[in-house]
Design an enzyme around this catalytic site. Structure first.
Site, mmCIF file in Angstrom:
data_model
loop_
_atom_site.group_PDB
_atom_site.id
_atom_site.type_symbol
_atom_site.label_atom_id
_atom_site.label_comp_id
_atom_site.label_asym_id
_atom_site.label_seq_id
_atom_site.Cartn_x
_atom_site.Cartn_y
_atom_site.Cartn_z
ATOM 1 C CD GLU A 1 -33.945 -82.429 10.607
ATOM 2 O OE1 GLU A 1 -34.496 -82.570 11.716
ATOM 3 O OE2 GLU A 1 -33.411 -83.372 9.990
ATOM 4 C CG ASP B 1 -36.787 -84.682 4.244
ATOM 5 O OD1 ASP B 1 -36.122 -85.434 3.517
ATOM 6 O OD2 ASP B 1 -37.094 -84.979 5.405
HETATM 7 C C1 LIG Z 1 -36.492 -87.901 11.204
HETATM 8 C C2 LIG Z 1 -36.188 -86.797 12.117
HETATM 9 O O1 LIG Z 1 -35.177 -86.829 12.796
HETATM 10 N N1 LIG Z 1 -37.068 -85.788 12.165
HETATM 11 C C3 LIG Z 1 -37.003 -84.724 13.095
HETATM 12 C C4 LIG Z 1 -38.219 -83.865 12.932
HETATM 13 C C5 LIG Z 1 -38.277 -82.669 13.845
HETATM 14 C C6 LIG Z 1 -39.655 -82.385 14.359
HETATM 15 C C7 LIG Z 1 -39.771 -81.078 15.120
HETATM 16 N N2 LIG Z 1 -38.943 -80.048 14.606
HETATM 17 C C8 LIG Z 1 -39.442 -81.324 16.584
HETATM 18 O O2 LIG Z 1 -38.293 -81.141 16.989
HETATM 19 O O3 LIG Z 1 -40.343 -81.682 17.334
HETATM 20 C C9 LIG Z 1 -36.941 -85.294 14.498
HETATM 21 O O4 LIG Z 1 -36.332 -84.626 15.348
HETATM 22 O O5 LIG Z 1 -37.471 -86.380 14.775
#
Ligand SMILES: CC(=O)N[C@@H](CCC[C@H](N)C(=O)O)C(=O)O
EC number: 3.5.1.47
Length: 392
Positions: A133, A74
């Site tokens: 994200e 990503d």
């Molecule tokens: C690994 C990581 O930190 N990923 C993000 C993914 C975001 C998911 C979505 N946008 C949300 O906020 O629910 C994370 O915040 O875990």
């Protein structure tokens, strides 16, 4: 002995300096493209994705392909003002690679560069994916149809950096590694007014504050404590000055659980609380619960068993069994479509978590990550050759 054909540290620093938010990764993509073209590889082809212009797919044609193996990185960053003080810190105010996607891209480029000069047996497809994200870029990419024909992997891999683990350590598990998530977008609309006349207003701050407090009961009262879950409101904006009642408040948050059943139940509870607040505070609650892009990250049992056995038995690789985490990842969506494995790569910065403005991953992890994946892919491709010849 694996020799690096690109300067991993320099590449990571270049990418770290130009972080871009989800769906705006224009400079990042240009950098990736230029570097990949500079490899001058005769068996490499790229594919653009018109529906997702900052995405880039790269295919290395195998010598004697039995399978097509995918590797995804990503490429987006976060709206965070970097506070590392590093000489190669973000040159984009208010944007930072605070989730380590610069590390993800660099490891992918290291693997790609190696196989661009050592033609693999199988086809390899590298997926440089925007918008992890937010906006579920993985889902958008898959739905665009770009992962099709020659670019459709039979199996797929991806890593996420993990500052809490020692630098270079590889860790994963068979089963659900990360939670499924749903974004919360809420606008509370009331009626603004003078601070001295609350009875003539509908205070959006008070209603929104009640919402924030009440959704805390979803995990504590509705989720089976053995299952676990998260409801976080990470952003709350309202009002202009202390003596004016705010007529509007905007909140953003996230709901997380390890199963779709729990996630759906939690969404229903958040919706019910929101409806209740609207009624009791006389405000309008415009609640949007984003659906479907961030499924739990479920590692394929058979592929992940092979991955774990290889990593655990290789004396050159530091491997550990991982625990499930409440982080989300839209790679979970791709894993619903293509079997594969996601793993952590330790980057040895235990004092700073992911999404911390001071996150400073150890760059030694780059080389370890690239070497571990090259070794695994070479072994996997050799197995594919052998299995196919036995079957014939
Ligand atoms: C690994 C990581 O930190 N990923 C993000 C993914 C975001 C998911 C979505 N946008 C949300 O906020 O629910 C994370 O915040 O875990």
């Amino acid at each position: 002995m694996v020799e690096q054909t690109i300067d991993l540290q320099q590449v990571r620093r270049d990418l770290h300096a130009i972080p871009e938010l989800s769906l705006h990764e224009v400079k990042t993509k240009a950098y990736l493209k230029k570097l990949i073209e500079s490899l001058g590889c005769s068996f490499l082809e790229t594919r653009e994705v018109p529906a997702l212009p900052t995405a880039l797919l790269v295919r290395l044609k195998g010598k004697n392909p039995k399978k097509t193996i995918g590797y995804r990185a990503d490429i987006d960053a976060l709206p965070i003002e970097e506070k590392t003080g590093l000489p190669f810190a973000s040159s984009h105010p208010g944007q930072m690679h605070a989730c380590g996607h610069d590390i993800h891209m660099t490891v992918a480029l290291g693997i790609l560069a190696y196989f661009a000069s050592h033609q693999p047996n199988d086809n390899l497809v590298f997926v440089f994916q925007p918008a992890e994200e937010e906006h579920a870029g993985g889902k958008q990419l898959y739905e665009s149809g770009a992962l099709s024909g020659d670019f459709l992997p039979d199996e797929i891999y991806a890593l996420h950096d993990q500052p809490a683990l020692p630098s270079g350590q590889v860790a994963t598990l068979q089963g659900t590694l990360f939670a499924g998530t749903t974004e919360i977008h809420l606008t509370v609309r009331g009626q603004g007014g003078h601070a001295a006349y609350p009875h003539q207003a509908k205070d959006a701050v008070v209603a929104a504050a009640a919402f924030v407090s009440q959704v805390q009961s979803v995990v504590s009262r509705s989720v089976n404590p053995i299952h676990g879950g998260v409801v976080t409101i990470g952003s709350f904006h309202a009002g202009t000055i202390g003596n004016v009642i705010a007529g509007e408040a905007q909140l953003e948050g996230t709901i997380r659980a390890f199963t779709q059943v729990d996630l759906t139940m939690m969404q229903e509870r958040v919706q019910a609380i929101s409806d209740g607040i609207a009624l009791s505070y006389g405000v309008t609650m415009d609640l949007e619960l984003e659906q479907g892009g961030y499924y739990p990250v479920e590692n394929d049992p058979a592929i992940t068993a092979d991955f774990i056995n290889f990593m655990a038995e290789n004396p050159d690789i530091d491997f550990a069994e991982a625990e499930p985490a409440m982080t989300g990842e839209d790679f979970g969506y791709l894993l619903q479509k293509i079997p594969g494995t996601m793993f952590w790569l330790g980057v040895g910065d235990p004092d700073h978590s992911l999404h911390d403005a001071r996150l400073n991953p150890d760059e030694g992890a780059l080389d370890a990550g690239v070497k571990a994946m090259i070794a695994y892919l070479e072994w996997r491709m050799a197995e594919n050759q052998q299995n196919q010849s036995v079957a014939m």
